[in-house]
Design a protein around this motif. Structure first.
Motif, PDB file in Angstrom:
ATOM      1  N   ARG A 288      20.652  49.576  24.281  1.00 27.12           N
ATOM      2  CA  ARG A 288      19.701  50.682  24.160  1.00 27.12           C
ATOM      3  C   ARG A 288      19.643  51.123  22.701  1.00 27.12           C
ATOM      4  N   PHE A 289      18.453  51.043  22.122  1.00 24.97           N
ATOM      5  CA  PHE A 289      18.208  51.526  20.776  1.00 24.97           C
ATOM      6  C   PHE A 289      17.254  52.706  20.879  1.00 24.97           C
ATOM      7  N   VAL A 290      17.568  53.811  20.205  1.00 20.93           N
ATOM      8  CA  VAL A 290      16.725  55.004  20.231  1.00 20.93           C
ATOM      9  C   VAL A 290      16.408  55.420  18.801  1.00 20.93           C
ATOM     10  N   SER A 291      15.120  55.543  18.511  1.00 22.10           N
ATOM     11  CA  SER A 291      14.624  55.999  17.203  1.00 22.10           C
ATOM     12  C   SER A 291      15.193  55.182  16.052  1.00 22.10           C
ATOM     13  N   CYS A 292      15.179  53.885  16.200  1.00 15.90           N
ATOM     14  CA  CYS A 292      15.702  52.990  15.160  1.00 15.90           C
ATOM     15  C   CYS A 292      14.547  52.286  14.453  1.00 15.90           C
ATOM     16  N   ARG A 293      14.831  51.796  13.257  1.00 15.30           N
ATOM     17  CA  ARG A 293      13.850  51.032  12.492  1.00 15.30           C
ATOM     18  C   ARG A 293      14.446  49.691  12.096  1.00 15.30           C
ATOM     19  N   ARG A 294      13.560  48.707  11.993  1.00 15.71           N
ATOM     20  CA  ARG A 294      13.957  47.356  11.583  1.00 15.71           C
ATOM     21  C   ARG A 294      15.066  46.794  12.481  1.00 15.71           C
ATOM     22  N   VAL A 295      14.779  46.725  13.756  1.00 15.46           N
ATOM     23  CA  VAL A 295      15.728  46.216  14.747  1.00 15.46           C
ATOM     24  C   VAL A 295      15.504  44.712  14.920  1.00 15.46           C
ATOM     25  N   LEU A 296      16.580  43.945  14.891  1.00 14.91           N
ATOM     26  CA  LEU A 296      16.525  42.513  15.161  1.00 14.91           C
ATOM     27  C   LEU A 296      17.562  42.182  16.227  1.00 14.91           C
ATOM     28  N   VAL A 297      17.096  41.652  17.354  1.00 12.44           N
ATOM     29  CA  VAL A 297      17.984  41.153  18.401  1.00 12.44           C
ATOM     30  C   VAL A 297      17.602  39.692  18.590  1.00 12.44           C
ATOM     31  N   GLU A 298      18.569  38.795  18.396  1.00  6.18           N
ATOM     32  CA  GLU A 298      18.236  37.378  18.346  1.00  6.18           C
ATOM     33  C   GLU A 298      19.382  36.509  18.858  1.00  6.18           C
ATOM     34  N   GLY A 299      19.006  35.490  19.645  1.00  3.47           N
ATOM     35  CA  GLY A 299      19.945  34.445  20.020  1.00  3.47           C
ATOM     36  C   GLY A 299      21.090  34.874  20.919  1.00  3.47           C
ATOM     37  N   ILE A 300      20.831  35.804  21.842  1.00  2.00           N
ATOM     38  CA  ILE A 300      21.897  36.257  22.746  1.00  2.00           C
ATOM     39  C   ILE A 300      21.493  36.002  24.196  1.00  2.00           C
ATOM     40  N   THR A 301      22.490  36.009  25.068  1.00  2.00           N
ATOM     41  CA  THR A 301      22.284  35.937  26.513  1.00  2.00           C
ATOM     42  C   THR A 301      22.894  37.172  27.151  1.00  2.00           C
ATOM     43  N   LEU A 302      22.128  37.814  28.017  1.00  2.72           N
ATOM     44  CA  LEU A 302      22.581  39.017  28.724  1.00  2.72           C
ATOM     45  C   LEU A 302      22.540  38.719  30.215  1.00  2.72           C
ATOM     46  N   ARG A 303      23.638  39.076  30.920  1.00  2.00           N
ATOM     47  CA  ARG A 303      23.742  38.740  32.342  1.00  2.00           C
ATOM     48  C   ARG A 303      24.123  39.945  33.202  1.00  2.00           C
ATOM     49  N   GLU A 304      23.500  40.005  34.377  1.00  2.00           N
ATOM     50  CA  GLU A 304      23.859  40.884  35.495  1.00  2.00           C
ATOM     51  C   GLU A 304      24.070  42.351  35.116  1.00  2.00           C
ATOM     52  N   SER A 305      23.062  42.946  34.539  1.00  2.00           N
ATOM     53  CA  SER A 305      23.112  44.363  34.196  1.00  2.00           C
ATOM     54  C   SER A 305      22.927  45.221  35.454  1.00  2.00           C
ATOM     55  N   PRO A 306      23.663  46.316  35.584  1.00  2.00           N
ATOM     56  CA  PRO A 306      23.473  47.193  36.731  1.00  2.00           C
ATOM     57  C   PRO A 306      22.217  48.060  36.615  1.00  2.00           C
ATOM     58  N   MET A 307      21.653  48.168  35.422  1.00  2.00           N
ATOM     59  CA  MET A 307      20.421  48.944  35.182  1.00  2.00           C
ATOM     60  C   MET A 307      19.522  48.135  34.271  1.00  2.00           C
ATOM     61  N   TRP A 308      18.635  48.815  33.532  1.00  2.00           N
ATOM     62  CA  TRP A 308      17.765  48.105  32.601  1.00  2.00           C
ATOM     63  C   TRP A 308      18.633  47.298  31.647  1.00  2.00           C
ATOM     64  N   VAL A 309      18.239  46.080  31.412  1.00  2.00           N
ATOM     65  CA  VAL A 309      19.021  45.195  30.550  1.00  2.00           C
ATOM     66  C   VAL A 309      18.864  45.608  29.088  1.00  2.00           C
ATOM     67  N   GLN A 310      17.613  45.839  28.661  1.00  2.00           N
ATOM     68  CA  GLN A 310      17.344  46.240  27.277  1.00  2.00           C
ATOM     69  C   GLN A 310      16.339  47.379  27.295  1.00  2.00           C
ATOM     70  N   HIS A 311      16.617  48.444  26.546  1.00  2.00           N
ATOM     71  CA  HIS A 311      15.686  49.565  26.444  1.00  2.00           C
ATOM     72  C   HIS A 311      15.574  49.949  24.974  1.00  2.00           C
ATOM     73  N   TYR A 312      14.360  49.842  24.453  1.00  2.00           N
ATOM     74  CA  TYR A 312      14.068  50.217  23.066  1.00  2.00           C
ATOM     75  C   TYR A 312      13.153  51.426  23.141  1.00  2.00           C
ATOM     76  N   LEU A 313      13.602  52.581  22.660  1.00  4.24           N
ATOM     77  CA  LEU A 313      12.876  53.841  22.787  1.00  4.24           C
ATOM     78  C   LEU A 313      12.535  54.395  21.405  1.00  4.24           C
ATOM     79  N   ALA A 314      11.242  54.593  21.167  1.00  2.36           N
ATOM     80  CA  ALA A 314      10.744  55.201  19.921  1.00  2.36           C
ATOM     81  C   ALA A 314      11.250  54.478  18.676  1.00  2.36           C
ATOM     82  N   CYS A 315      11.224  53.157  18.728  1.00  2.00           N
ATOM     83  CA  CYS A 315      11.673  52.336  17.600  1.00  2.00           C
ATOM     84  C   CYS A 315      10.465  51.751  16.870  1.00  2.00           C
ATOM     85  N   ASP A 316      10.646  51.445  15.600  1.00  2.00           N
ATOM     86  CA  ASP A 316       9.604  50.830  14.781  1.00  2.00           C
ATOM     87  C   ASP A 316      10.102  49.515  14.203  1.00  2.00           C
TER      88      ASP A 316
END
Length: 112
Positions: free
Chosen positions: A3-31
């Motif tokens: 979860r990223f909140v109000s962030c700038r210049r975010v890079l998420v690359e080359g990962i694997t995410l498994r079996e999250s109990p909720m939202w796997v990825q949440h980007y809120l108010a980011c640029d």
């Protein structure tokens, strides 16, 4: 899981995410967000969106493989800021609900 909140210049690359109990990825108010070559395998429950872009601007999502029980990718605006300039390319989306979902910004309810 992420979860990223109000962030700038975010890079998420080359990962694997498994079996999250909720939202796997949440980007809120980011640029200026880049999500590239991300694999999601999350069928743990019925409320585990693969990728939520919420009130973000200038987002690039590419070369991702997302498999989730709930929505694979959601573009939404839960606050008074729209999602703007989102580009999704070369992705494989699998879901038991929606592959790609766009939710409108909630409107104010007038109480009289």
């Amino acid at each position: 899981m992420i979860r990223f909140v109000s962030c700038r210049r975010v890079l998420v690359e080359g990962i694997t995410l498994r079996e999250s109990p909720m939202w796997v990825q949440h980007y809120l108010a980011c640029d200026n967000v880049t999500i590239r070559d991300v694999t999601v395998r999350s069928r743990a429950n019925s409320n585990n969106d693969g990728l939520d872009i919420d009130c973000c601007r200038n987002v690039s999502i590419s070369d991702c493989d997302i498999s989730s029980d709930d929505d694979a990718v959601v573009l939404k605006s839960t606050a008074d800021r729209p999602c703007e300039n989102v580009v999704i390319t070369n992705c494989v989306l699998s879901s038991r609900c929606n592959g790609l979902k766009m939710e409108p910004r909630p409107t104010a309810v007038s109480r009289t």
